[in-house]
Design a protein around this motif. Structure first.
Motif, PDB file in Angstrom:
ATOM      1  N   ALA A 173     103.226  -4.870  78.304  1.00 31.78           N
ATOM      2  CA  ALA A 173     101.994  -4.155  78.367  1.00 31.78           C
ATOM      3  C   ALA A 173     101.134  -4.653  77.483  1.00 31.78           C
ATOM      4  O   ALA A 173     100.762  -4.468  76.253  1.00 31.78           O
ATOM      5  CB  ALA A 173     102.203  -2.860  77.873  1.00 31.78           C
ATOM      6  N   PRO A 174     100.366  -5.653  77.963  1.00 33.39           N
ATOM      7  CA  PRO A 174      99.347  -6.439  77.054  1.00 33.39           C
ATOM      8  C   PRO A 174      97.913  -5.554  76.866  1.00 33.39           C
ATOM      9  O   PRO A 174      97.433  -4.859  77.584  1.00 33.39           O
ATOM     10  CB  PRO A 174      99.026  -7.718  78.023  1.00 33.39           C
ATOM     11  N   ALA A 175      97.237  -6.084  75.652  1.00 33.17           N
ATOM     12  CA  ALA A 175      96.129  -5.339  75.349  1.00 33.17           C
ATOM     13  C   ALA A 175      94.841  -6.149  76.088  1.00 33.17           C
ATOM     14  O   ALA A 175      95.312  -6.965  76.939  1.00 33.17           O
ATOM     15  CB  ALA A 175      95.844  -5.455  73.815  1.00 33.17           C
ATOM     16  N   LYS A 176      93.762  -5.385  76.020  1.00 29.10           N
ATOM     17  CA  LYS A 176      92.569  -6.073  76.441  1.00 29.10           C
ATOM     18  C   LYS A 176      91.394  -6.195  75.461  1.00 29.10           C
ATOM     19  O   LYS A 176      91.558  -5.330  74.524  1.00 29.10           O
ATOM     20  CB  LYS A 176      92.108  -5.096  77.836  1.00 29.10           C
ATOM     21  N   LEU A 198      91.633  -1.028  71.947  1.00 29.92           N
ATOM     22  CA  LEU A 198      92.301  -2.395  72.962  1.00 29.92           C
ATOM     23  C   LEU A 198      93.345  -1.994  73.890  1.00 29.92           C
ATOM     24  O   LEU A 198      93.959  -2.594  74.511  1.00 29.92           O
ATOM     25  CB  LEU A 198      93.444  -2.974  71.591  1.00 29.92           C
ATOM     26  N   ALA A 199      93.018  -0.816  74.304  1.00 34.85           N
ATOM     27  CA  ALA A 199      93.663   0.002  75.536  1.00 34.85           C
ATOM     28  C   ALA A 199      95.290  -0.079  75.281  1.00 34.85           C
ATOM     29  O   ALA A 199      96.034  -0.022  76.251  1.00 34.85           O
ATOM     30  CB  ALA A 199      93.318  -0.569  76.908  1.00 34.85           C
ATOM     31  N   GLY A 200      95.725  -0.004  74.090  1.00 32.96           N
ATOM     32  CA  GLY A 200      97.025  -0.001  74.000  1.00 32.96           C
ATOM     33  C   GLY A 200      97.719   1.098  74.654  1.00 32.96           C
ATOM     34  O   GLY A 200      98.685   1.018  75.358  1.00 32.96           O
ATOM     35  N   GLY A 201      97.470   2.620  74.555  1.00 31.61           N
ATOM     36  CA  GLY A 201      97.897   3.511  75.150  1.00 31.61           C
ATOM     37  C   GLY A 201      97.927   3.325  76.956  1.00 31.61           C
ATOM     38  O   GLY A 201      98.736   3.700  77.501  1.00 31.61           O
ATOM     39  N   SER A 202      96.620   2.970  77.277  1.00 26.96           N
ATOM     40  CA  SER A 202      96.452   2.816  78.677  1.00 26.96           C
ATOM     41  C   SER A 202      97.478   1.697  79.072  1.00 26.96           C
ATOM     42  O   SER A 202      98.002   1.810  80.298  1.00 26.96           O
ATOM     43  CB  SER A 202      95.050   2.491  79.313  1.00 26.96           C
ATOM     44  N   SER A 203      97.571   0.609  78.540  1.00 25.16           N
ATOM     45  CA  SER A 203      98.456  -0.393  78.835  1.00 25.16           C
ATOM     46  C   SER A 203     100.100   0.065  79.017  1.00 25.16           C
ATOM     47  O   SER A 203     100.650  -0.353  79.917  1.00 25.16           O
ATOM     48  CB  SER A 203      98.216  -1.731  78.089  1.00 25.16           C
ATOM     49  N   SER A 246      85.790  -4.363  70.225  1.00 26.68           N
ATOM     50  CA  SER A 246      86.302  -4.063  71.586  1.00 26.68           C
ATOM     51  C   SER A 246      86.202  -2.470  71.840  1.00 26.68           C
ATOM     52  O   SER A 246      86.718  -1.813  70.901  1.00 26.68           O
ATOM     53  CB  SER A 246      87.597  -4.681  71.569  1.00 26.68           C
ATOM     54  N   GLY A 247      85.961  -2.156  72.947  1.00 27.74           N
ATOM     55  CA  GLY A 247      86.018  -0.730  73.229  1.00 27.74           C
ATOM     56  C   GLY A 247      85.084  -0.027  72.655  1.00 27.74           C
ATOM     57  O   GLY A 247      84.087  -0.329  72.136  1.00 27.74           O
ATOM     58  N   SER A 248      85.799   1.135  72.147  1.00 27.97           N
ATOM     59  CA  SER A 248      85.078   1.981  71.040  1.00 27.97           C
ATOM     60  C   SER A 248      85.419   1.852  69.612  1.00 27.97           C
ATOM     61  O   SER A 248      84.987   2.474  68.620  1.00 27.97           O
ATOM     62  CB  SER A 248      85.238   3.572  71.389  1.00 27.97           C
TER      63      SER A 248
END
Length: 286
Positions: free
Chosen positions: A7-10, A99-104, A247-249
């Motif tokens: 599950a990569p970060a973004k 970094l969208a960890g939960g989403s990834s 990155s992101g919020s």
């Protein structure tokens, strides 16, 4: 039967907010790209219908608040699956970091259960299901580099940017995305990033233009709330990053460079200043 999913970060190369929508979400335009910092999900089928989630980081919830749990429950109910799953999340991506960890993780869960439970969903079908769980989940299903619009669920793939080093630094705070968006006055944004210029820079593989086109309208809110984010940005610039952005919020800040010597200099300058510092490569491709 079991499998392991990556599950990569973004990171956001751009993040623009156009206006607040009637449904309460914000209309966004974001150019995002995957990076080689990743969680791993170990998934094992269960003969009963229970869904168990555990995580190597103790302060991550493992009940219905977790997007992985929500994704598994939704798939199980949607397709009338008569078995369960035990999922272990090996966390490497910082939590509440932009970094969208939960989403990834949720995207990896959907892709993993698609295999484990033999659902035969297409990538587009998985992305549509992911959009029901969270705004960034659709992008994480595809990965690579993309323009995301709507509330983040409409994905237009882009080619990979030229390869570069990514230095990530996260101060010891967590940031609520909802809180930051709630304090943003969309009609008073002072400077919008040039999304089209960023897309053109990526297509032309023009690294200098990519660094010149970085922009995130949420910075003005997060930097006001958390001045240490601005301090990290300034430190990255001072030590030679070609481009620096939150990155992101937030609160994670990233610096990018193609030069390994600069990467090492920035990393060592930040290591004593900030506890969570990482060096990874851009992934770029789906």
């Amino acid at each position: 039967m079991g499998l392991t999913m990556k599950a990569p970060a973004k990171i956001n190369l751009t993040l623009d907010v156009l206006h607040k929508r009637e449904d309460g979400y914000h209309e966004v335009e974001m150019v995002m790209t995957s990076i080689d910092l990743a969680d791993h999900l170990h998934m094992v089928s269960r003969k009963d219908m229970d869904i168990h989630v555990e995580c190597t980081t103790s302060f991550v919830p493992t009940d219905q608040r977790n997007l992985v749990y929500q994704a598994a429950k939704r798939l199980q109910a949607r397709f009338n699956i008569k078995q369960g799953v035990h999922i272990t999340i090996q966390k490497k991506i910082p939590v509440a970091a932009g970094l969208a960890g939960g989403s990834s993780d949720a995207a990896a869960c959907i892709k993993g259960l698609n295999q484990l439970w033999g659902l035969r969903l297409t990538t587009n079908e998985m992305a549509a299901l992911g959009a029901e769980i969270g705004s960034d989940v659709s992008f994480c299903i595809y990965g690579g580099t993309a323009l995301a619009t709507g509330r983040g669920e409409k994905i237009i793939p882009l080619p990979a940017p030229p390869p570069f080093w990514v230095i990530l630094a996260k101060p010891p705070i967590g940031v609520s995305t909802g809180n930051i968006y709630g304090k943003l006055k969309a009609d008073q944004i002072k400077a919008h990033p040039d999304t089209e210029r960023m897309i053109e820079a990526i297509k032309e593989k023009d690294f200098e233009l990519i660094t010149a086109s970085l922009g995130n309208v949420l910075e003005e809110v997060t930097l006001y709330e958390h001045p240490q984010v601005g301090q990290i940005k300034e430190r990255m610039k001072r030590y030679g990053a070609d481009g620096v952005l939150m990155s992101g919020s937030g609160p994670t800040v990233f610096g990018i460079t193609q030069k390994e010597s600069r990467m090492r200099k920035i990393y060592h300058a930040l290591k004593g200043f900030c506890r969570d510092v990482y060096v990874v490569r851009s992934l770029g491709e789906r």
